[in-house]
Design a protein around this motif. Structure first.
Motif, mmCIF file in Angstrom:
data_model
loop_
_atom_site.group_PDB
_atom_site.id
_atom_site.type_symbol
_atom_site.label_atom_id
_atom_site.label_comp_id
_atom_site.label_asym_id
_atom_site.label_seq_id
_atom_site.Cartn_x
_atom_site.Cartn_y
_atom_site.Cartn_z
ATOM 1 N N HIS A 293 -54.057 80.941 10.320
ATOM 2 C CA HIS A 293 -53.526 82.001 9.304
ATOM 3 C C HIS A 293 -53.708 81.349 7.879
ATOM 4 O O HIS A 293 -53.852 82.187 7.019
ATOM 5 N N ILE A 294 -54.330 80.481 7.884
ATOM 6 C CA ILE A 294 -54.758 79.945 6.449
ATOM 7 C C ILE A 294 -55.677 80.494 5.689
ATOM 8 O O ILE A 294 -55.733 80.528 4.534
ATOM 9 N N CYS A 295 -56.603 81.042 6.695
ATOM 10 C CA CYS A 295 -57.680 81.804 5.991
ATOM 11 C C CYS A 295 -57.117 83.042 5.097
ATOM 12 O O CYS A 295 -57.636 82.855 4.046
ATOM 13 N N ARG A 296 -56.657 83.877 5.736
ATOM 14 C CA ARG A 296 -55.994 85.320 4.873
ATOM 15 C C ARG A 296 -55.154 84.751 3.727
ATOM 16 O O ARG A 296 -55.296 85.352 2.822
ATOM 17 N N ARG A 297 -54.292 83.815 4.158
ATOM 18 C CA ARG A 297 -53.165 83.414 3.087
ATOM 19 C C ARG A 297 -53.982 82.940 2.003
ATOM 20 O O ARG A 297 -53.549 83.093 0.694
ATOM 21 N N SER A 298 -54.946 81.906 2.129
ATOM 22 C CA SER A 298 -55.925 81.378 1.016
ATOM 23 C C SER A 298 -56.489 82.327 0.267
ATOM 24 O O SER A 298 -56.486 82.303 -1.044
ATOM 25 N N ILE A 328 -48.467 86.125 0.423
ATOM 26 C CA ILE A 328 -49.199 85.150 -0.519
ATOM 27 C C ILE A 328 -48.318 84.100 -0.553
ATOM 28 O O ILE A 328 -47.051 83.825 -0.642
ATOM 29 N N LYS A 329 -48.845 82.652 -1.021
ATOM 30 C CA LYS A 329 -47.950 81.509 -0.964
ATOM 31 C C LYS A 329 -48.341 81.021 -2.807
ATOM 32 O O LYS A 329 -48.892 79.776 -3.075
ATOM 33 N N ILE A 330 -48.033 81.756 -3.559
ATOM 34 C CA ILE A 330 -47.964 81.183 -5.101
ATOM 35 C C ILE A 330 -46.536 80.675 -5.289
ATOM 36 O O ILE A 330 -45.609 81.329 -5.297
ATOM 37 N N THR A 331 -46.664 79.621 -5.951
ATOM 38 C CA THR A 331 -45.247 78.697 -6.301
ATOM 39 C C THR A 331 -45.122 79.324 -7.664
ATOM 40 O O THR A 331 -45.690 79.560 -8.396
ATOM 41 N N PRO A 332 -43.740 79.062 -7.775
ATOM 42 C CA PRO A 332 -43.307 79.248 -9.177
ATOM 43 C C PRO A 332 -44.013 78.528 -10.218
ATOM 44 O O PRO A 332 -44.306 79.085 -11.303
#
Length: 348
Positions: A293-298, A328-332
């Protein structure tokens, strides 16, 4: 007739196959699933996918297992909050299912009950209450930023080795955003000039993706063929090893699949005697957290904020912006850094 009335009162299966049978949860669920064969997707107008129907069939199987466990045939008007609580307890403690799997089963159950209600059957309205919820578990997922992708790309692996092959698939996945099932099915026939043309397996939506320079580099290396075919399971296994060899061993907050054990460190078994594995949050070496899953998420996370969200969604296949933003995994801190850069450029 009298036997049928008595059996119906005691929630026991009736010998007759008249309309009364449809008041039983399992019998109506069968009718509902049969009707799915003729239904079409409201958005696309296409017949429902086999996977959708199979998902309901799996949920029906879990309902059957629960009724065998409690030894009661449940009527539609008996599906109340107590049933909800007992059913979730069975799925959690006896069948040892994960929270998201349980949530999917409860959501399917609510859809079946809603359909029965629309058909005028007597249904308990508890299923409409907020307390009749679908459990969820939100894993802490990771992604590779562009600097990390560059490290993966430049790392030396023996030519044509299984890790070299897996690394190339990983790079292609990171710059196309395809689901793993679509990614690993790519062949030379999907190459159309400077683009990759692919019909999304899950949504059946055609997707056109420009070939990223890193992907073009891999295709040139392989005479414009994609890397050797491998299974999703092997790909998932190999990219962990790729990440380990590249050196992603920093302790990272995330989620990984782990064997569930009891207080004596003995593996827990479900009712079928199989060992139970569940995704658990914690702090682990980053390479252990890498999955397909890291492919799509990245892909989505690295492009977010650089081009419009709708364009990214058209490639990733997300239907709503809410789904996309949850993905998506964008941090604050990343958001703060972008705002800081904007202000710096503005006042300059």
């Amino acid at each position: 007739w009298l036997k049928s009335i008595i059996k119906n009162f005691h929630n026991q299966p009736s010998d007759s196959k008249d309309k009364k049978d449809s008041n039983l949860l399992i019998e109506y669920a069968k009718i509902f699933i049969e009707n799915l064969q003729h239904k079409r997707n409201k958005r696309t107008g296409q017949p429902l996918k086999k996977r959708t129907i199979q998902d309901y069939e799996n949920s029906l199987e879990k309902i059957k297992q629960f009724e065998n466990h409690i030894r009661i045939k449940t009527k539609l008007d008996a599906i109340n909050l107590k049933f909800h609580s007992d059913f979730i307890h069975f799925l959690r403690s006896v069948d040892m299912l994960g929270e998201n799997t349980i949530g999917g089963i409860i959501t399917n159950l609510k859809t079946i009950l809603k359909d029965a209600d629309l058909q005028g059957l007597k249904v308990n309205n508890d299923f409409k209450k907020e307390a009749f919820y679908s459990p969820t578990f939100k894993p802490k997922d990771i992604y590779f930023d562009e600097l990390e992708i560059e490290k993966i790309r430049k790392h030396y692996f023996q030519k044509d080795s299984y890790l070299d092959n897996a690394r190339d698939w990983l790079i292609i996945g990171l710059w196309t955003g395809l689901r793993v099932s679509d990614l690993l099915s790519l062949t030379a026939k999907h190459l159309k000039g400077n683009y990759i043309d692919n019909t999304n397996f899950k949504t059946n939506v055609p997707v056109t993706i420009p070939i990223h320079p890193h992907v073009e580099e891999i295709l040139n290396k392989r005479n414009w063929n994609f890397p050797r075919v491998l299974t999703e399971q092997k790909f998932n296994e190999y990219i962990k090893e790729v990440a380990k060899q590249v050196g992603f061993d920093e302790m990272t907050n995330g989620s990984k699949m782990m064997l569930v054990v009891d207080e004596n460190d003995k593996p827990l078994l479900n009712h079928l005697g199989k060992k139970v594995h569940r995704k658990q949050n914690g702090i682990f070496p980053k390479h252990e957290l890498v999955t397909t899953h890291i492919c799509r998420r990245s892909f989505a996370s690295n492009l977010y904020g650089k081009i419009d969200t709708l364009t990214i969604m058209k490639i990733t296949g997300h239907q709503t912006e809410k789904q996309f933003l949850d993905y998506i995994k964008i941090t604050p801190k990343h958001h703060a850094e972008k705002l800081s850069q904007l202000w710096a450029e503005y006042y300059k």
